[in-house]
Scaffold this motif. Structure first.
Motif, PDB file in Angstrom:
ATOM      1  N   HIS A 160      -2.324   1.284   1.280  1.00 32.66           N
ATOM      2  CA  HIS A 160      -1.984   0.014   0.641  1.00 32.66           C
ATOM      3  C   HIS A 160      -0.887   0.191  -0.411  1.00 32.66           C
ATOM      4  O   HIS A 160      -0.084  -0.731  -0.627  1.00 32.66           O
ATOM      5  N   GLY A 161      -0.811   1.357  -1.048  1.00 29.94           N
ATOM      6  CA  GLY A 161       0.318   1.624  -1.947  1.00 29.94           C
ATOM      7  C   GLY A 161       1.623   1.589  -1.170  1.00 29.94           C
ATOM      8  O   GLY A 161       2.640   1.035  -1.627  1.00 29.94           O
ATOM      9  N   PHE A 162       1.585   2.154   0.031  1.00 29.23           N
ATOM     10  CA  PHE A 162       2.750   2.118   0.927  1.00 29.23           C
ATOM     11  C   PHE A 162       3.095   0.661   1.254  1.00 29.23           C
ATOM     12  O   PHE A 162       4.254   0.248   1.165  1.00 29.23           O
ATOM     13  N   THR A 163       2.076  -0.102   1.634  1.00 35.23           N
ATOM     14  CA  THR A 163       2.288  -1.510   2.005  1.00 35.23           C
ATOM     15  C   THR A 163       3.014  -2.267   0.903  1.00 35.23           C
ATOM     16  O   THR A 163       4.010  -2.950   1.148  1.00 35.23           O
ATOM     17  N   LYS A 164       2.498  -2.144  -0.336  1.00 34.74           N
ATOM     18  CA  LYS A 164       3.062  -2.940  -1.432  1.00 34.74           C
ATOM     19  C   LYS A 164       4.509  -2.537  -1.718  1.00 34.74           C
ATOM     20  O   LYS A 164       5.354  -3.395  -1.973  1.00 34.74           O
ATOM     21  N   SER A 165       4.770  -1.245  -1.662  1.00 32.60           N
ATOM     22  CA  SER A 165       6.123  -0.775  -1.994  1.00 32.60           C
ATOM     23  C   SER A 165       7.123  -1.161  -0.915  1.00 32.60           C
ATOM     24  O   SER A 165       8.207  -1.673  -1.207  1.00 32.60           O
ATOM     25  N   ASN A 236      -3.480  -7.162   0.621  1.00 34.05           N
ATOM     26  CA  ASN A 236      -4.549  -6.354   1.212  1.00 34.05           C
ATOM     27  C   ASN A 236      -5.690  -7.310   1.513  1.00 34.05           C
ATOM     28  O   ASN A 236      -6.389  -7.757   0.607  1.00 34.05           O
ATOM     29  N   ILE A 237      -5.858  -7.658   2.767  1.00 36.44           N
ATOM     30  CA  ILE A 237      -6.823  -8.700   3.126  1.00 36.44           C
ATOM     31  C   ILE A 237      -8.136  -8.053   3.550  1.00 36.44           C
ATOM     32  O   ILE A 237      -8.189  -7.285   4.519  1.00 36.44           O
ATOM     33  N   ALA A 238      -9.175  -8.368   2.783  1.00 32.25           N
ATOM     34  CA  ALA A 238     -10.511  -7.841   3.094  1.00 32.25           C
ATOM     35  C   ALA A 238     -11.135  -8.685   4.188  1.00 32.25           C
ATOM     36  O   ALA A 238     -11.019  -9.913   4.178  1.00 32.25           O
TER      37      ALA A 238
END
Ligand code: NDP
Length: 246
Positions: A160-165, A236-238
């Motif tokens: 998710h860190g990858f996703t946001k960046s 990030n969809i739970a």
């Protein structure tokens, strides 16, 4: 022309449901399978009997060169990848006390390095064409941690860190990047857990008192891949039946 959707690990429980959903929506669906997978031909034949004409390529998503070769072959045979679903993943659970370097590295390479390996060769094409979707399948355990999963939770949180960046970097180019974090889904992997463990330990953690269905996750993937989801990025969809709310 149909958009090309690549689902890594599409022959697994969740991946198969995603392949079926996207094919039903008219995508040209391509999947990968591990080089050692001896059931790939049977899976393709079974899917064909059900009316799905999937393409499949061998790929070790944990290996950079294998991923580059796989994407090159797909682009040569079918065309550029419009939608990438980084779904392939493994677990090697054990307490940190017993966690060895082999199982740490294997999980990090397969679940996190794979996201770099597969995204790298498709991302520039997406931004050049002004449209693309990258969907990373993480896990509720990447959000909340889990006993015996320092490796898996670290890799899934890292996704998710990858996703946001990356979402920030490609936002102006028509490309969205999102994470889906499923809770317990009734795939073969989860259904292999002893029924008494499911009933007494796992289901009681889930407010909806049931496992999720692969089709429910596939429906969310389909939405994120759609044109309607163009304004949704870096999320990030739970999808976990209420098990964890952040
Ligand atoms: P499966 O074990 O059924 O499928 C995993 C897939 O990953 C398989 O198709 C496998 O391919 C592929 N794969 C594993 N290692 C590699 C590799 N080195 N190279 C290429 N492919 C590889 O699991 P699920 O369908 O249940 O899980 C799919 C994703 O969803 C995973 O990332 C998992 O972590 C995540 N997830 C699952 C949950 C669940 O409850 N099921 C909950 C939360 C997250 P092959 O079969 O060809 O070996």
């Amino acid at each position: 022309m149909a958009r090309v959707a690549l689902v890594t690990g599409g022959m697994g429980g969740l991946g198969e449901a995603v392949c079926i959903k996207l094919a039903a929506l008219g995508y040209q669906v391509v999947t990968t399978y591990s080089p050692g997978n001896t059931k790939a031909k049977d899976w393709l034949a079974t899917m064909k009997e059900q009316g799905f004409n999937f393409k499949a390529y061998p790929c070790d998503v944990a290996d950079f060169d294998s991923a580059q070769a796989c994407i090159a072959a797909i682009q040569h045979d079918i065309g550029p990848v419009d939608v990438l679903i980084n779904n392939a993943g493994i677990t090697r659970d054990t307490t940190f006390k017993k966690m060895d370097k082999t199982n740490w590295d294997l999980v990090m390479k397969t679940n996190l390095d794979s996201v770099f390996n597969m995204t790298k060769p498709v991302c520039d094409g997406m931004t050049d064409r002004g449209w693309g979707r990258i969907i990373n399948i993480s896990s509720v355990n990447g959000q909340k941690g889990a006993f015996g999963q320092t490796n898996y939770a670290a890799a899934k949180a890292g996704m998710h860190g990858f996703t946001k960046s990356l979402a920030l970097e490609v936002a102006r180019k028509g490309v969205t990047v999102n994470t889906i974090s499923p809770g317990y889904i009734g795939t073969k992997m989860v259904m292999a857990i002893a029924p008494e463990v499911l009933e007494t330990k796992i289901i009681p953690q889930i407010p909806m008192a049931r496992l999720g269905k692969p089709e429910e996750v596939a429906g969310l993937v389909a939405y994120l891949a759609s044109d309607e989801a163009a304004f949704l990025t870096g999320a990030n969809i739970a999808i976990n039946g209420g098990q964890h709310m952040s």
